[in-house]
Scaffold this motif. Structure first.
Motif, PDB file in Angstrom:
ATOM      1  N   LEU A  69      -3.526   5.317 -10.154  1.00  0.00           N
ATOM      2  CA  LEU A  69      -3.760   6.322  -9.135  1.00  0.00           C
ATOM      3  C   LEU A  69      -2.831   7.515  -9.257  1.00  0.00           C
ATOM      4  O   LEU A  69      -3.130   8.596  -8.728  1.00  0.00           O
ATOM      5  N   PHE A  70      -1.710   7.369  -9.962  1.00  0.00           N
ATOM      6  CA  PHE A  70      -0.870   8.529 -10.278  1.00  0.00           C
ATOM      7  C   PHE A  70      -1.686   9.552 -11.056  1.00  0.00           C
ATOM      8  O   PHE A  70      -1.633  10.756 -10.793  1.00  0.00           O
ATOM      9  N   PHE A  93       0.825  -1.199   0.000  1.00  0.00           N
ATOM     10  CA  PHE A  93       0.000   0.000   0.000  1.00  0.00           C
ATOM     11  C   PHE A  93       0.865   1.256   0.000  1.00  0.00           C
ATOM     12  O   PHE A  93       0.491   2.287  -0.567  1.00  0.00           O
ATOM     13  N   ALA A  94       2.035   1.196   0.614  1.00  0.00           N
ATOM     14  CA  ALA A  94       2.930   2.353   0.627  1.00  0.00           C
ATOM     15  C   ALA A  94       3.366   2.712  -0.790  1.00  0.00           C
ATOM     16  O   ALA A  94       3.479   3.892  -1.141  1.00  0.00           O
ATOM     17  N   VAL A  95       3.606   1.701  -1.629  1.00  0.00           N
ATOM     18  CA  VAL A  95       3.990   1.952  -3.026  1.00  0.00           C
ATOM     19  C   VAL A  95       2.856   2.670  -3.760  1.00  0.00           C
ATOM     20  O   VAL A  95       3.075   3.645  -4.489  1.00  0.00           O
ATOM     21  N   ILE A  96       1.633   2.192  -3.571  1.00  0.00           N
ATOM     22  CA  ILE A  96       0.477   2.832  -4.182  1.00  0.00           C
ATOM     23  C   ILE A  96       0.335   4.270  -3.686  1.00  0.00           C
ATOM     24  O   ILE A  96       0.054   5.194  -4.454  1.00  0.00           O
ATOM     25  N   LEU A 126       2.655  11.512  -5.840  1.00  0.00           N
ATOM     26  CA  LEU A 126       3.456  12.057  -6.937  1.00  0.00           C
ATOM     27  C   LEU A 126       2.574  12.653  -8.034  1.00  0.00           C
ATOM     28  O   LEU A 126       2.972  13.616  -8.705  1.00  0.00           O
ATOM     29  N   GLY A 127       1.366  12.098  -8.213  1.00  0.00           N
ATOM     30  CA  GLY A 127       0.466  12.644  -9.233  1.00  0.00           C
ATOM     31  C   GLY A 127       0.160  14.112  -9.005  1.00  0.00           C
ATOM     32  O   GLY A 127       0.467  14.970  -9.855  1.00  0.00           O
ATOM     33  N   PRO A 128      -0.451  14.495  -7.872  1.00  0.00           N
ATOM     34  CA  PRO A 128      -0.712  15.913  -7.596  1.00  0.00           C
ATOM     35  C   PRO A 128       0.562  16.751  -7.542  1.00  0.00           C
ATOM     36  O   PRO A 128       0.572  17.909  -7.991  1.00  0.00           O
TER      37      PRO A 128
END
Length: 476
Positions: free
Chosen positions: A376-377, A313-316, A322-324
């Motif tokens: 999700l990025f 979950f930490a990777v997700i 990083l996206g925002p």
């Protein structure tokens, strides 16, 4: 007293706030208000990653994993929806600062009580109350941030702050690993909730110094206080660095705005914007609340991973933040409509691809996590922009209530029904059922993106008053 005029003033306060260069004062606002999303991310992720452990004999709770991912998650969201509506109305009536202090206190008490849960009903009750406080935070914080941040920075700051949810998610995910593996079964999960209380107390100390919104003050008959706050910031920055204010507005001051007028504004005055807000919130709610609440359940059910779910979950969560962080500035440069529609449609298409691969049985825990990180990025910046959109496109007097309304309706559609339905689909252990959950989230996101294409509002680098004039503006 409701909707009663108390005076008429002409002010340059909004223009003076928008002309301010970025300063230490703005950083105080970001830290004091924006860090609440870290708390929310910490909360949701801790519960999701603890679900398998809570269901084990000896945890101190007689509860199943499906109840944690389904009933408890739905009650948390139900609490958030209720809290948003209740505190949102109070925020527009009594001010931003009073409410963002009260809602944080509600969160702290409820989280502490969750740590002392001794039965399922107690756990469910205080998950609801924790959500109640967090939901109130959404309305009070988003309205305050957008009213205090200069217009040229508003998009990226709002999106990055909302995206900081995932810093909390990453931290919560990593924390659960040693807590689950190095502490006794009935102690580790309690300590995890206690850490949220510690962080919340630190935020409360900073938040005491964040001022009331000057925009709210001058409309509610307290123009002297509004002038004092703005003059203080201008002195701190240095008036020689400031250009002349570009505009002024004249408003009829009121102590409060009637609820009927608020509803009329959203439904009759801005019907297209209301459809837009609902679409964006329902889309992101299905994608996030319906599926990520149960990611630990997916790992446990299909890949027999229960104590180390935090690493995945930490990777997700990192991909989500990083996206925002990397895309946020494009919402102020390329513009709201192209970026919001791209994020919603793009993430929906990627999620449909993930659903197909999962149904084919070709994904492992690692490759599924990689797919979700990509989805999700893109989706995270879009989800953050939903809060930005509804806080920008409605008049100031209705801002907090508008955020609360769209959050409550959209999240109720995707965040209450979603976890209940999707946790059942995952629990079946049939890959096709979980792929169906993914597909539903993808289709709803694409639909919301198409609504943005046709009904989106060009709000980049514009003052809030030019996007939606206050209801009390004299020119009306």
């Amino acid at each position: 007293m409701s909707d009663v005029e108390t005076g008429t003033i002409t002010t340059k306060v909004p223009a003076r706030l928008d002309r301010l260069p970025w300063s230490r004062w703005h950083w105080m606002i970001v830290i004091g208000l924006g860090t609440v999303w870290i708390l929310d991310g910490l909360e949701v992720t801790i519960v999701g990653n603890l679900s398998a452990q809570l269901a084990k004999p000896g945890s101190g709770l007689d509860i199943t994993q499906a109840q944690v991912a389904g009933v408890a998650a739905a009650l948390y969201v139900a609490g958030a929806c209720s809290g948003a509506l209740f505190f949102g109305w109070l925020t527009d009536r009594y001010g931003r600062k009073k409410l963002f202090i009260i809602t944080l206190v509600v969160y702290l008490v409820a989280t502490l009580m969750t740590a002392f849960s001794f039965s399922a009903w107690w756990f469910f009750l205080f998950r609801f109350m924790t959500g109640f406080g967090i939901g109130g935070e959404y309305a009070a914080i988003n309205s305050a941030i957008d009213e205090l941040i200069p217009s040229r920075h508003r998009g990226r700051i709002d999106i990055i702050i909302n995206g900081s949810y995932w810093l909390g998610a990453a931290g919560g995910a990593l924390l659960t690993v040693p807590l689950l593996n190095d502490l006794p079964l009935n102690i580790g999960w309690r300590v995890a909730f206690g850490l949220g209380v510690v962080l919340g107390l630190a935020i409360l100390l900073v938040r005491r110094h964040v001022p009331e919104s000057p925009r709210w003050l001058f409309i509610h008959g307290r123009e002297g206080d509004a002038e004092q706050i703005v003059e203080g910031v201008e002195r701190e920055i240095g008036t020689e660095r400031l250009r002349e204010p570009e505009y002024e507005i004249t408003v009829h001051q009121r102590k409060s705005i009637g609820f009927v007028r608020i509803a009329h504004t959203m439904v009759a005055l801005y019907p297209k914007r209301t459809v837009l807000g609902l679409s964006l919130f329902i889309g992101q709610a299905f994608l996030y609340n319906a599926i990520t609440f149960g990611y630990a359940q997916i790992l446990s059910t299909f890949f027999q991973i229960d104590t180390y779910t935090g690493y995945y979950f930490a990777v997700i969560a990192v991909g989500n933040f990083l996206g925002p962080l990397l895309l946020g500035h494009l919402f102020d440069t390329i513009g709201r409509i192209p970026m919001i529609s791209f994020c919603y449609i793009g993430s929906g298409v990627l999620l449909l691809g993930t659903a197909w691969l999962f149904n084919q049985g070709v994904l492992t825990a690692v490759t599924l996590t990689a797919c979700w990180s990509a989805v999700l990025f893109v989706a995270s910046a879009g989800a953050s922009s939903a809060y930005l959109t509804v806080s920008e496109i409605f008049p100031m007097e209705t801002r907090a209530m508008a955020i609360a309304f769209f959050f409550a309706i959209g999240t109720a559609a995707g965040g209450i029904a979603g976890p209940l339905v999707f946790s059942t689909l995952v629990e079946s252990g049939v890959p096709g059922d979980t792929a169906l959950a993914f597909a539903i989230g993808g289709v709803v996101m694409i639909a919301a993106g198409l609504v943005e294409v046709f009904l989106g509002v060009k709000a980049e680098r514009r003052s809030l008053e030019s996007i939606a004039a206050p209801l009390t503006t004299a020119e009306r």
